[in-house]
Design a protein around this motif. Structure first.
Motif, PDB file in Angstrom:
ATOM      1  N   PHE A   1       0.835  -1.208   0.000  1.00 15.70           N
ATOM      2  CA  PHE A   1       0.000   0.000   0.000  1.00 15.70           C
ATOM      3  C   PHE A   1       0.869   1.258   0.000  1.00 15.70           C
ATOM      4  N   SER A   2       1.932   1.251   0.823  1.00 17.64           N
ATOM      5  CA  SER A   2       2.797   2.435   0.895  1.00 17.64           C
ATOM      6  C   SER A   2       3.479   2.696  -0.447  1.00 17.64           C
ATOM      7  N   PHE A   3       3.938   1.622  -1.119  1.00 21.80           N
ATOM      8  CA  PHE A   3       4.599   1.806  -2.407  1.00 21.80           C
ATOM      9  C   PHE A   3       3.625   2.325  -3.464  1.00 21.80           C
ATOM     10  N   ILE A   4       2.369   1.879  -3.386  1.00 22.36           N
ATOM     11  CA  ILE A   4       1.354   2.378  -4.327  1.00 22.36           C
ATOM     12  C   ILE A   4       1.112   3.874  -4.106  1.00 22.36           C
ATOM     13  N   VAL A   5       0.993   4.282  -2.828  1.00 24.65           N
ATOM     14  CA  VAL A   5       0.795   5.707  -2.521  1.00 24.65           C
ATOM     15  C   VAL A   5       2.006   6.520  -2.961  1.00 24.65           C
ATOM     16  N   PHE A   6       3.215   6.006  -2.679  1.00 28.82           N
ATOM     17  CA  PHE A   6       4.434   6.695  -3.122  1.00 28.82           C
ATOM     18  C   PHE A   6       4.442   6.840  -4.645  1.00 28.82           C
ATOM     19  N   ALA A   7       4.055   5.782  -5.348  1.00 27.83           N
ATOM     20  CA  ALA A   7       4.057   5.819  -6.818  1.00 27.83           C
ATOM     21  C   ALA A   7       3.055   6.842  -7.333  1.00 27.83           C
ATOM     22  N   ILE A   8       1.852   6.871  -6.738  1.00 24.78           N
ATOM     23  CA  ILE A   8       0.816   7.813  -7.177  1.00 24.78           C
ATOM     24  C   ILE A   8       1.251   9.250  -6.930  1.00 24.78           C
ATOM     25  N   THR A   9       1.782   9.523  -5.736  1.00 27.32           N
ATOM     26  CA  THR A   9       2.194  10.905  -5.424  1.00 27.32           C
ATOM     27  C   THR A   9       3.423  11.312  -6.238  1.00 27.32           C
ATOM     28  N   SER A  10       4.316  10.369  -6.523  1.00 23.48           N
ATOM     29  CA  SER A  10       5.471  10.680  -7.380  1.00 23.48           C
ATOM     30  C   SER A  10       5.007  11.034  -8.787  1.00 23.48           C
ATOM     31  N   TYR A  11       4.038  10.267  -9.291  1.00 24.53           N
ATOM     32  CA  TYR A  11       3.477  10.588 -10.609  1.00 24.53           C
ATOM     33  C   TYR A  11       2.770  11.948 -10.558  1.00 24.53           C
ATOM     34  N   TRP A  12       2.065  12.220  -9.472  1.00 25.27           N
ATOM     35  CA  TRP A  12       1.387  13.515  -9.275  1.00 25.27           C
ATOM     36  C   TRP A  12       2.396  14.652  -9.389  1.00 25.27           C
ATOM     37  N   PHE A  13       3.553  14.487  -8.736  1.00 21.12           N
ATOM     38  CA  PHE A  13       4.606  15.499  -8.824  1.00 21.12           C
ATOM     39  C   PHE A  13       5.082  15.694 -10.257  1.00 21.12           C
ATOM     40  N   SER A  14       5.101  14.613 -11.024  1.00 19.96           N
ATOM     41  CA  SER A  14       5.635  14.689 -12.388  1.00 19.96           C
ATOM     42  C   SER A  14       4.728  15.458 -13.340  1.00 19.96           C
ATOM     43  N   THR A  15       3.537  15.852 -12.874  1.00 26.46           N
ATOM     44  CA  THR A  15       2.593  16.577 -13.738  1.00 26.46           C
ATOM     45  C   THR A  15       2.663  18.085 -13.551  1.00 26.46           C
ATOM     46  N   PHE A  16       3.461  18.573 -12.597  1.00 29.16           N
ATOM     47  CA  PHE A  16       3.496  20.012 -12.327  1.00 29.16           C
ATOM     48  C   PHE A  16       4.350  20.759 -13.344  1.00 29.16           C
ATOM     49  N   ASN A  17       3.967  22.002 -13.598  1.00 27.68           N
ATOM     50  CA  ASN A  17       4.789  22.862 -14.443  1.00 27.68           C
ATOM     51  C   ASN A  17       5.391  23.978 -13.600  1.00 27.68           C
ATOM     52  N   SER A  18       6.113  24.878 -14.239  1.00 26.44           N
ATOM     53  CA  SER A  18       6.839  25.927 -13.506  1.00 26.44           C
ATOM     54  C   SER A  18       5.917  26.993 -12.922  1.00 26.44           C
ATOM     55  N   LEU A  19       4.629  26.956 -13.245  1.00 26.72           N
ATOM     56  CA  LEU A  19       3.677  27.934 -12.703  1.00 26.72           C
ATOM     57  C   LEU A  19       2.895  27.373 -11.516  1.00 26.72           C
ATOM     58  N   ALA A  20       3.283  26.191 -11.044  1.00 31.11           N
ATOM     59  CA  ALA A  20       2.570  25.547  -9.933  1.00 31.11           C
ATOM     60  C   ALA A  20       2.609  26.432  -8.693  1.00 31.11           C
ATOM     61  N   SER A  21       1.460  26.567  -8.034  1.00 36.90           N
ATOM     62  CA  SER A  21       1.382  27.387  -6.824  1.00 36.90           C
ATOM     63  C   SER A  21       1.882  26.604  -5.609  1.00 36.90           C
ATOM     64  N   PHE A  22       2.170  27.333  -4.544  1.00 39.00           N
ATOM     65  CA  PHE A  22       2.632  26.707  -3.304  1.00 39.00           C
ATOM     66  C   PHE A  22       1.607  25.701  -2.795  1.00 39.00           C
ATOM     67  N   SER A  23       0.341  26.078  -2.798  1.00 35.38           N
ATOM     68  CA  SER A  23      -0.703  25.206  -2.259  1.00 35.38           C
ATOM     69  C   SER A  23      -0.848  23.924  -3.079  1.00 35.38           C
ATOM     70  N   SER A  24      -0.705  24.029  -4.397  1.00 34.69           N
ATOM     71  CA  SER A  24      -0.821  22.829  -5.235  1.00 34.69           C
ATOM     72  C   SER A  24       0.353  21.881  -5.017  1.00 34.69           C
ATOM     73  N   LEU A  25       1.523  22.442  -4.700  1.00 36.75           N
ATOM     74  CA  LEU A  25       2.694  21.607  -4.449  1.00 36.75           C
ATOM     75  C   LEU A  25       2.624  20.918  -3.082  1.00 36.75           C
ATOM     76  N   VAL A  26       1.929  21.545  -2.136  1.00 36.37           N
ATOM     77  CA  VAL A  26       1.854  21.015  -0.775  1.00 36.37           C
ATOM     78  C   VAL A  26       0.981  19.759  -0.712  1.00 36.37           C
ATOM     79  N   TRP A  27      -0.063  19.697  -1.519  1.00 36.81           N
ATOM     80  CA  TRP A  27      -1.023  18.597  -1.413  1.00 36.81           C
ATOM     81  C   TRP A  27      -0.417  17.214  -1.623  1.00 36.81           C
ATOM     82  N   PRO A  28       0.357  16.982  -2.694  1.00 37.90           N
ATOM     83  CA  PRO A  28       0.952  15.647  -2.832  1.00 37.90           C
ATOM     84  C   PRO A  28       1.925  15.309  -1.706  1.00 37.90           C
TER      85      PRO A  28
END
Length: 518
Positions: free
Chosen positions: A347-374
């Motif tokens: 379960f932990s590896f699945i959550v890590f994988a999902i949040t890592s993929y989530w991080f990979s979708t951000f661009n350079s205009l990402a706000s502080f709040s959007s970066l905090v959630w993952p």
């Protein structure tokens, strides 16, 4: 200080009530303090370098010297504990750590500071592994899952808060205070631990030291750690120095493995890897730590280098990962014996994988709040990763091997972190260069967006050269953002690939050294 060991060495009953709470606080804070010192210096390097009159690159020796000495000492924990006793070894380790922390704070030159950091790392090397051993031997069997949870959380959360605390102390006081704060915590931990456990000292044996194994360990691990710390600055194997260090590390560590497997009194108990659960648990811990630490290294670097975050704000963006981890750890620890541990880590590896993929979708205009959630969501996976894996690799081991097993696993975890830093930072930079080259291929006189941007800069009063410079800055920012996305995606893939490895472990997992019971 002379211990009063029990001559018959019959196991004493576990601690209860206030004594157990006090011991837990002392051991947890000493562990937190030791792990904290691996990262608290990071943000203070520019201040230290400026104060002592050296370059920032020379200032990073304060980080690498500590990591090098600590990495060498961690696999020696078992031998040290058998030779001098677990309680005495832990207390002396804490006192050495505190003493050399003060020397670090008082250092007036970089050579003195580096030597003090080496001695600080060497003195504290056995501390983390022995802290877990002492906790497990002091807790009743029914509550040892909680002990494991508390220990795991101090080891995981401390590196996250290190940069925040280090930045605050450096900005508001001065850099020596990142070392001075260890004094009251360390002295209190040593006094409390010795007062409560001095009559519970473990049996000691005057086993001869394996000089050949020790020499191979020091040279091999020293060369490997130095190579990892400095490889990126010297373009890795394009540098004769880095190549030489790599060859030395490979030869020495290969001979170390062969020697230790046949030595009568090995300084490192590599025979532990004959235990299936220990091998599976340590592999999953090391590679999982590789991916987890890579995210924790590259994420704040990207925020500071690319998005112009300050060290403090980068730390604040990183910190939310500790919230759910802190809340979940005691709940998980209390119910550990009811759970399928391989399923929890999956379960932990699945959550890590999902949040890592989530991080990979951000661009350079990402706000502080959007970066905090993952980062916040990732926190739920941390206790589900570290706590069950510790239980898995300790399962079935006799009590006298717990210190060796914990020391060896901590060494593997530390080396996984060091390799992660070297690989992910290098990958980020190389992918950044690749993306930069790809993006610049589309910038020419026929490209409307590029010519339109340069026309806008000329209307703003900038020269053509200045306009091109500004355009290059934007391309660099986007290329580094695409590169960090690649790193996050690679970490996500690694987490998924690790899942099948876990299921090679063999249940039940409830009898680690007779210590981690139901």
């Amino acid at each position: 200080m002379a211990a009063t060991p029990n001559d018959t060495h019959k196991p004493l009953p576990p601690l209860h009530g206030a004594a157990l709470v006090l011991l837990t606080i002392a051991v947890a804070f000493s562990t937190f303090m030791e792990v904290l010192d691996m990262t608290i210096v990071n943000v203070a390097v520019p201040h230290i370098a400026g104060s002592l009159g050296v370059s920032p690159s020379e200032g990073t020796w304060t980080i690498s010297s500590y990591a090098l000495a600590s990495a060498i000492m961690q696999p020696l924990t078992g031998w040290i504990a058998r030779r001098f006793g677990e309680v005495r070894s832990f207390v002396v380790s804490v006192l050495l750590f505190v003493t050399f922390s003060m020397v670090c704070g008082l250092a007036t030159s970089m050579p003195l500071l580096v030597i003090a950091r080496l001695l600080q790392g060497a003195g504290s090397g056995p501390m983390v592994a022995l802290s877990l051993t002492l906790l497990l031997s002091s807790y009743p069997k029914a509550k040892q899952g909680i002990a494991l949870a508390l220990w795991a959380m101090t080891v995981v959360v401390a590196p996250i808060f290190g940069p925040i605390l280090g930045g605050w102390l450096t900005d508001n006081f001065s850099w020596p205070w990142i070392f001075y704060i260890n004094l009251p915590v360390g002295l209190a931990a040593a006094v409390i631990t010795w007062g409560l456990l001095r009559k519970r000292e473990t049996k000691t044996a005057k086993t001869p030291i394996d000089a050949v194994g020790l020499g191979l360990l020091v040279v091999g691990v020293g060369a490997l750690q130095f190579m990892l710390d400095n490889g990126n600055d010297h373009d890795w194997f394009a540098s004769p120095m880095i190549t030489t260090l790599g060859i030395i590390a490979l030869v020495c560590l290969t001979f170390l493995i062969v020697w230790e497997l046949h030595a009568k009194h090995p300084v490192v108990e590599l025979a532990l890897f004959k235990e299936r659960n220990f091998t599976v648990g340590v592999i999953a811990l090391t590679l999982g730590m590789f991916a987890f630490f890579g995210i924790n290294v590259v994420f704040p670097l990207w925020l500071q280098v690319t998005l112009d975050y300050t060290a403090t704000w980068a730390g604040l963006a990183t910190a939310p990962v500790g919230v759910l981890a802190f809340l979940m750890a005691p709940i998980l620890g209390r119910n550990l014996h009811r759970l399928e541990l391989r399923g929890v880590v999956t379960f932990s590896f699945i959550v890590f994988a999902i949040t890592s993929y989530w991080f990979s979708t951000f661009n350079s205009l990402a706000s502080f709040s959007s970066l905090v959630w993952p980062r916040f969501v990732m926190g739920i996976a941390i206790p589900c990763f570290f706590i069950p894996l510790n239980q898995i690799y300790l399962s079935g081991l006799p009590p006298e091997q717990i210190a060796s097993a914990t020391g060896l696993s901590n060494f593997c975890r530390t080396m996984g972190s060091s390799m992660s830093t070297a690989v992910t930072v290098t990958l980020w930079q190389h992918r950044g260069e690749t993306h930069h080259a790809t993006l610049t291929e589309n910038i020419d006189a026929t490209h409307q967006a590029a010519t339109g941007f340069l026309q806008q800069t000329s209307h703003m009063g900038l020269s053509h050269t200045q306009g091109l410079g500004l355009l290059n800055q934007l391309v660099t920012r986007e290329s580094l953002t695409l590169a960090v996305n690649d790193v996050f995606l690679a970490c996500a893939v690694l987490f998924v690939l690790l899942i099948p490895i876990l299921w090679f472990a063999r249940p039940p997992f409830g009898s680690a050294g007779g210590a981690v019971g139901h």
